[in-house]
Design an enzyme around this catalytic site. Structure first.
Site, PDB file in Angstrom:
ATOM      1  N   LYS A   1     -74.883 -43.210  79.448  1.00 11.74           N
ATOM      2  CA  LYS A   1     -76.082 -42.498  78.973  1.00 11.74           C
ATOM      3  C   LYS A   1     -76.147 -42.678  77.459  1.00 11.74           C
ATOM      4  O   LYS A   1     -75.124 -42.907  76.805  1.00 11.74           O
ATOM      5  CB  LYS A   1     -75.940 -40.996  79.290  1.00 11.74           C
ATOM      6  CG  LYS A   1     -77.235 -40.246  79.337  1.00 11.74           C
ATOM      7  CD  LYS A   1     -77.910 -40.290  80.699  1.00 11.74           C
ATOM      8  CE  LYS A   1     -79.245 -39.612  80.677  1.00 11.74           C
ATOM      9  NZ  LYS A   1     -79.889 -39.591  81.993  1.00 11.74           N
TER      10      LYS A   1
ATOM     11  N   GLY B   1     -93.503 -27.913  93.026  1.00 15.51           N
ATOM     12  CA  GLY B   1     -93.803 -29.022  92.112  1.00 15.51           C
ATOM     13  C   GLY B   1     -94.284 -30.226  92.897  1.00 15.51           C
ATOM     14  O   GLY B   1     -93.518 -30.850  93.619  1.00 15.51           O
ATOM     15  N   VAL B   2     -95.590 -30.521  92.786  1.00 13.64           N
ATOM     16  CA  VAL B   2     -96.136 -31.668  93.527  1.00 13.64           C
ATOM     17  C   VAL B   2     -96.590 -32.736  92.534  1.00 13.64           C
ATOM     18  O   VAL B   2     -97.725 -33.189  92.544  1.00 13.64           O
ATOM     19  CB  VAL B   2     -97.262 -31.248  94.509  1.00 13.64           C
ATOM     20  CG1 VAL B   2     -96.668 -30.601  95.739  1.00 13.64           C
ATOM     21  CG2 VAL B   2     -98.275 -30.326  93.847  1.00 13.64           C
ATOM     22  N   GLY B   3     -95.661 -33.109  91.663  1.00  9.19           N
ATOM     23  CA  GLY B   3     -95.902 -34.201  90.715  1.00  9.19           C
ATOM     24  C   GLY B   3     -95.602 -35.526  91.392  1.00  9.19           C
ATOM     25  O   GLY B   3     -95.876 -35.701  92.583  1.00  9.19           O
TER      26      GLY B   3
ATOM     27  N   VAL C   1     -92.825 -37.137  92.460  1.00  7.84           N
ATOM     28  CA  VAL C   1     -91.981 -37.145  93.656  1.00  7.84           C
ATOM     29  C   VAL C   1     -92.546 -36.183  94.706  1.00  7.84           C
ATOM     30  O   VAL C   1     -92.660 -36.522  95.885  1.00  7.84           O
ATOM     31  CB  VAL C   1     -90.529 -36.742  93.312  1.00  7.84           C
ATOM     32  CG1 VAL C   1     -89.675 -36.733  94.576  1.00  7.84           C
ATOM     33  CG2 VAL C   1     -89.933 -37.680  92.276  1.00  7.84           C
TER      34      VAL C   1
HETATM   35  P1  NAD Z   1     -93.331 -34.717  87.445  1.00  7.28           P
HETATM   36  O1  NAD Z   1     -93.350 -34.225  86.054  1.00  7.28           O
HETATM   37  O2  NAD Z   1     -94.229 -35.827  87.847  1.00  7.28           O
HETATM   38  O3  NAD Z   1     -93.615 -33.507  88.452  1.00  7.28           O
HETATM   39  C1  NAD Z   1     -93.154 -32.208  88.244  1.00  7.28           C
HETATM   40  C2  NAD Z   1     -94.245 -31.273  88.708  1.00  7.28           C
HETATM   41  O4  NAD Z   1     -93.733 -29.950  88.642  1.00  7.28           O
HETATM   42  C3  NAD Z   1     -95.508 -31.324  87.837  1.00  7.28           C
HETATM   43  O5  NAD Z   1     -96.638 -31.482  88.678  1.00  7.28           O
HETATM   44  C4  NAD Z   1     -95.507 -29.979  87.136  1.00  7.28           C
HETATM   45  O6  NAD Z   1     -96.802 -29.493  86.889  1.00  7.28           O
HETATM   46  C5  NAD Z   1     -94.767 -29.128  88.129  1.00  7.28           C
HETATM   47  N1  NAD Z   1     -94.152 -27.902  87.588  1.00  7.28           N
HETATM   48  C6  NAD Z   1     -93.647 -27.694  86.358  1.00  7.28           C
HETATM   49  N2  NAD Z   1     -93.195 -26.434  86.246  1.00  7.28           N
HETATM   50  C7  NAD Z   1     -93.396 -25.856  87.452  1.00  7.28           C
HETATM   51  C8  NAD Z   1     -93.126 -24.559  87.988  1.00  7.28           C
HETATM   52  N3  NAD Z   1     -92.572 -23.600  87.253  1.00  7.28           N
HETATM   53  N4  NAD Z   1     -93.436 -24.320  89.282  1.00  7.28           N
HETATM   54  C9  NAD Z   1     -94.030 -25.288  90.051  1.00  7.28           C
HETATM   55  N5  NAD Z   1     -94.324 -26.512  89.585  1.00  7.28           N
HETATM   56  C10 NAD Z   1     -94.000 -26.795  88.313  1.00  7.28           C
HETATM   57  O7  NAD Z   1     -91.807 -35.088  87.737  1.00  7.28           O
HETATM   58  P2  NAD Z   1     -91.245 -35.966  88.943  1.00  7.28           P
HETATM   59  O8  NAD Z   1     -91.066 -37.357  88.486  1.00  7.28           O
HETATM   60  O9  NAD Z   1     -92.025 -35.682  90.183  1.00  7.28           O
HETATM   61  O10 NAD Z   1     -89.780 -35.349  89.099  1.00  7.28           O
HETATM   62  C11 NAD Z   1     -89.595 -34.080  89.703  1.00  7.28           C
HETATM   63  C12 NAD Z   1     -88.136 -33.668  89.555  1.00  7.28           C
HETATM   64  O11 NAD Z   1     -87.298 -34.638  90.181  1.00  7.28           O
HETATM   65  C13 NAD Z   1     -87.663 -33.593  88.103  1.00  7.28           C
HETATM   66  O12 NAD Z   1     -86.713 -32.559  88.017  1.00  7.28           O
HETATM   67  C14 NAD Z   1     -86.979 -34.924  87.880  1.00  7.28           C
HETATM   68  O13 NAD Z   1     -85.976 -34.849  86.886  1.00  7.28           O
HETATM   69  C15 NAD Z   1     -86.362 -35.163  89.241  1.00  7.28           C
HETATM   70  N6  NAD Z   1     -86.152 -36.591  89.539  1.00  7.28           N
HETATM   71  C16 NAD Z   1     -87.204 -37.443  89.572  1.00  7.28           C
HETATM   72  C17 NAD Z   1     -86.993 -38.783  89.864  1.00  7.28           C
HETATM   73  C18 NAD Z   1     -88.142 -39.751  89.941  1.00  7.28           C
HETATM   74  O14 NAD Z   1     -87.966 -40.832  90.512  1.00  7.28           O
HETATM   75  N7  NAD Z   1     -89.299 -39.422  89.405  1.00  7.28           N
HETATM   76  C19 NAD Z   1     -85.692 -39.251  90.152  1.00  7.28           C
HETATM   77  C20 NAD Z   1     -84.635 -38.341  90.127  1.00  7.28           C
HETATM   78  C21 NAD Z   1     -84.880 -37.009  89.822  1.00  7.28           C
END
Ligand code: NAD
Length: 365
Positions: free
Chosen positions: A94, A191-193, A195
């Site tokens: 890292k 959280g429906v971002g 992933v």
């Molecule tokens: P993202 O930012 O696209 O989605 C996160 C979502 O959570 C957003 O829509 C945001 O509005 C929402 N959010 C924030 N605070 C919130 C709350 N208090 N309650 C409900 N929703 C809330 O992120 P992502 O890429 O979808 O990743 C999601 C999680 O998975 C993160 O913790 C990330 O570290 C982890 N992760 C992601 C990946 C990847 O491939 N993207 C890989 C490993 C781990």
């Protein structure tokens, strides 16, 4: 392999760097400084027994160098475990850049950082992390080839992460309910971002009853309408009558408060660092009869996607590899139950055992 050395507190105070490294057996640290650009960074290589150390670069306003050092040591070690448990031929590393991501960025700073990455000659491979954008990484890549996740390469890892999360969730269901079908199961996706939305898609295809929450109203509305998911309040998520809780937003949501409320029998989501205090809440979850899928094993799709890029493999390969997370999680949960040890500890043990075993394979004949 990662035997914790008995280091006196005074040792840590007087010899903060090498004593800290030897605590968890870190191989190498590279301190980077450049007065012209203002670059101050630390690259940590924790372990390269399985392969080059892969892990992202984070840019953060650390309050002190010690805080940055602790973070990079902790995060690089975490990558060793994640890469090992996922069956990848990658070690853990890292990097952290100390500074304000809003005001300190420049092409020169990131290219200078790229030079430092390059000086490790492939022992460390970097990628985006908190505070770093694709443009920043494109600058890094002008000075080194040891970068993954650039635009136009392996692309958005989220579909692979969601696939792995879904498969691991099914493995938990197999143990908890006797069948890995999620049809009719009540699943809360917090959280429906990136992933979370792909996960909702898998769940909806399988006929799960889906509940979603998100702070971003337009996303919430769109995902709800597209997949017929029911919207629940931000705090209400912990009180719903549900089978599976899938945290896909924030860390530390499994804590004293939420554990007194959660009625689920499985916790399986993509968010990092879900257990607020690992040894406390990992045990508490188990005591409540909840199966917790260790986050670093469940959300390994992201690193699988990076590995595909390193090895020149296709996105189909990455999605197929994410299917294996089913078996990984099933093995972790089965062993946790037979040894009566929390799942996160079993996952750590399995990661260490693989490094030990492959380390032996690599010895000269
Ligand atoms: P993202 O930012 O696209 O989605 C996160 C979502 O959570 C957003 O829509 C945001 O509005 C929402 N959010 C924030 N605070 C919130 C709350 N208090 N309650 C409900 N929703 C809330 O992120 P992502 O890429 O979808 O990743 C999601 C999680 O998975 C993160 O913790 C990330 O570290 C982890 N992760 C992601 C990946 C990847 O491939 N993207 C890989 C490993 C781990």
């Amino acid at each position: 392999m990662f035997e914790v050395k008995n280091i006196e507190e005074t040792d840590l105070a007087q010899n903060p760097v090498i004593a800290q490294m030897s605590k968890y057996n870190h191989e190498q640290l590279l301190f980077c400084n450049d007065n012209e650009t203002g670059l101050k960074a630390i690259i940590a290589v924790h372990n390269t027994v399985l392969g080059p150390a892969l892990g992202g670069t984070r840019m953060w306003t650390y309050k002190s160098e010690m805080e940055a050092l602790n973070d990079v040591l902790r995060l690089s070690r975490g990558m060793t475990y994640k890469n090992s448990i996922s069956g990848l031929n990658l070690g853990g590393g890292k990097a952290v850049i100390i500074g304000d991501a809003r005001s300190m960025k420049s092409e020169a700073l990131f290219r200078r950082f790229g030079k430092f990455v390059n000086s490790l000659a492939g022992k460390y491979i970097t990628a985006e992390d908190v505070g770093i954008s694709p443009i920043d990484m494109a600058w890094v890549s002008m000075e080194t080839d040891h970068v993954v996740g650039l635009p136009g390469k392996s692309g958005d890892p989220s579909p692979v992460t969601a696939k792995g999360t879904y498969m691991g969730m099914k493995a938990c269901a197999k143990v908890q309910f006797g069948s890995d079908s999620l049809s009719g199961k009540k699943v809360v996706v917090q959280g429906v971002g990136h992933v979370g939305e792909y996960l909702v898609e898998y769940l909806s295809k399988e006929g799960a009853e889906i509940f979603i929450s998100d702070i971003h109203e337009p996303t919430l509305k769109r995902v709800s309408e597209t997949y017929g998911a029911k919207v629940v309040g931000l705090d209400e998520v912990y009180d719903i009558d549900m089978d599976i809780y899938a945290p896909c937003a924030l860390g530390a949501t499994v804590n004293d408060d939420t554990l007194s409320r959660l009625k689920c029998s499985i916790i399986a989501g993509a968010a990092n660092n879900q257990l607020k205090v690992e040894n406390v809440h990992g045990q508490a979850v188990m005591d409540k009869g909840i199966i917790y899928a260790p986050d670093f094993a469940l959300n390994a799709g992201g690193v699988i996607n990076c590995y595909a890029e390193v090895k020149g493999l296709s996105s189909e390969w990455a999605l197929g590899k994410a299917d294996e997370i089913y078996t990984t999680i099933k093995n972790i949960v089965d062993r946790s139950q037979s040894e009566n040890i929390p799942t996160y500890q079993i996952a750590n043990k399995m990661a260490e055992e693989r490094i030990q075993a492959i380390g032996n394979v690599k010895l000269p004949l």
